[in-house]
Enzyme design. Structure first.
Site, PDB file in Angstrom:
ATOM      1  N   GLY A  10      34.383   0.249   2.608  1.00  0.00           N
ATOM      2  CA  GLY A  10      32.960   0.548   2.494  1.00  0.00           C
ATOM      3  C   GLY A  10      32.515   1.568   3.530  1.00  0.00           C
ATOM      4  N   THR A  63      26.531  -4.437  -3.269  1.00  0.00           N
ATOM      5  CA  THR A  63      25.414  -3.557  -2.917  1.00  0.00           C
ATOM      6  C   THR A  63      24.780  -2.842  -4.106  1.00  0.00           C
ATOM      7  OG1 THR A  63      26.979  -1.762  -2.456  1.00  0.00           O
ATOM      8  CG2 THR A  63      26.319  -3.154  -0.596  1.00  0.00           C
ATOM      9  N   ASP A 103      17.530  -4.694   5.320  1.00  0.00           N
ATOM     10  CA  ASP A 103      16.067  -4.742   5.342  1.00  0.00           C
ATOM     11  C   ASP A 103      15.499  -5.395   4.083  1.00  0.00           C
ATOM     12  OD1 ASP A 103      15.066  -2.208   3.403  1.00  0.00           O
ATOM     13  OD2 ASP A 103      17.071  -2.010   4.224  1.00  0.00           O
ATOM     14  N   TYR A 126      19.168  -8.833  -5.182  1.00  0.00           N
ATOM     15  CA  TYR A 126      20.017  -8.359  -4.100  1.00  0.00           C
ATOM     16  C   TYR A 126      19.510  -8.875  -2.760  1.00  0.00           C
ATOM     17  CZ  TYR A 126      21.741  -5.207  -0.479  1.00  0.00           C
ATOM     18  OH  TYR A 126      22.271  -4.695   0.688  1.00  0.00           O
ATOM     19  N   TRP A 151      19.132   1.929   4.956  1.00  0.00           N
ATOM     20  CA  TRP A 151      19.296   3.339   4.584  1.00  0.00           C
ATOM     21  C   TRP A 151      20.589   3.925   5.167  1.00  0.00           C
ATOM     22  CZ3 TRP A 151      14.106   6.505   4.421  1.00  0.00           C
ATOM     23  CH2 TRP A 151      13.144   5.794   3.683  1.00  0.00           C
TER      24      TRP A 151
END
Length: 291
Positions: A10, A63, A103, A126, A151
């Protein structure tokens, strides 16, 4: 120091492997999903018992934010059950577990940057699966660091920077959401923060708990895109100016609701571990590496 890493391919996992490869005073085992299925409790227990890590870093995650709305069972298996299995195994060998979160555990409706103690309220499957993962880790292992970030971008995997640069090759104009705000975070900086925490814990720092780590300054996706293109133009990576037009969230509807506010307050990690926020603008200076 012995470190076990999951999700080695990842964005963050790849940077961790590169970083740890340069370290001479530690041993690490980095595994991908084919080498270790974190949803298999028996398999996790066996690998951890055999390797006997001092620290487990869980960089594995589901994700696919929009697909999670329909694949919620898979999202929960990877984002909740997997971390629980790893935390249980960590507890069995008295290891620290460092678990990456997001977040998206917050509603995104606050007008202020989120601190670790703020009320959670995920608005997507998610986000709910990631919050369940946090809760599972806390339940299973007292020696835990939960690192919420936002982000994320870097040289590896898929991310916003790569998408913008790819689209810029075939378009002169792009519409980008301007009413969602956050702190872009360079994956390499996350890896460095994790290693710094690991070293301090091994030296006796027991500041376990939940922490925020993301980039600064905070910007909108629109502002982030403009910075990406201006940097690429300055460095000669792009030959033509890309016109970026601001749009609203309502103009770009997605299956999963995105947080309007993804800004994370990072004072706690600075106090506990003397770690500064990610300087995403500096990370963009080698923009050719994201192509």
């Amino acid at each position: 120091m012995r470190i076990l890493i999951t999700g080695k391919n990842g964005q963050v996992g790849s940077c961790l492997v590169e970083l740890l490869d340069a370290e001479t005073d530690l041993t690490f085992l980095a595994l991908d999903r084919e080498q270790l299925d974190i949803t298999d409790a028996n398999e996790v227990s066996k690998v951890v018992a055999e390797f006997k890590p001092d620290i487990i870093i869980n960089a594995a995650a589901y994700t696919a934010v929009d697909r999670a709305e329909k694949e919620c069972e898979l999202a929960y298996a990877i984002n909740r059950d997997g971390p629980y299995n790893l935390a249980l195994a960590a507890n069995d060998v008295n290891a620290l577990i460092i678990h990456l979160s997001t977040d998206y555990v917050f509603s995104g409706n606050s007008s202020e940057s989120y601190v670790e103690s703020d009320k959670t309220g995920p608005q997507s499957e998610y986000g709910r699966s990631k919050l369940a993962g946090e809760q599972a880790v806390v339940l299973a292992c007292s020696r835990h660091i939960i690192l919420r970030t936002a982000w994320v971008f870097g040289e590896h995997g898929n991310n916003f920077v790569k998408t913008m640069l790819r689209l810029a090759k075939t378009r002169d104009t792009l519409d980008v959401v301007a009413d969602q705000f956050g702190g872009p975070t360079y994956a390499g900086d996350i890896a460095k923060a994790i290693l710094a925490i690991s070293n301090q814990v091994m030296k006796g720092n027991q500041a376990y708990g939940v922490y925020h780590y993301s980039g600064f300054p905070h910007v909108s996706w629109y502002d982030f895109a403009k910075t990406i293109f201006s940097t690429a133009l300055q460095q000669g990576f792009l030959k033509n100016t890309i016109q970026v037009r601001p749009i609203t969230t309502l103009d770009y509807l997605t299956p999963a609701k995105r947080p309007a506010n993804s800004r994370l307050d990072c004072h706690k990690i600075n106090i506990a571990f003397v770690i500064e926020q990610s300087d995403w603008q500096s990370a963009l200076k080698q923009i050719d590496e994201y192509s």
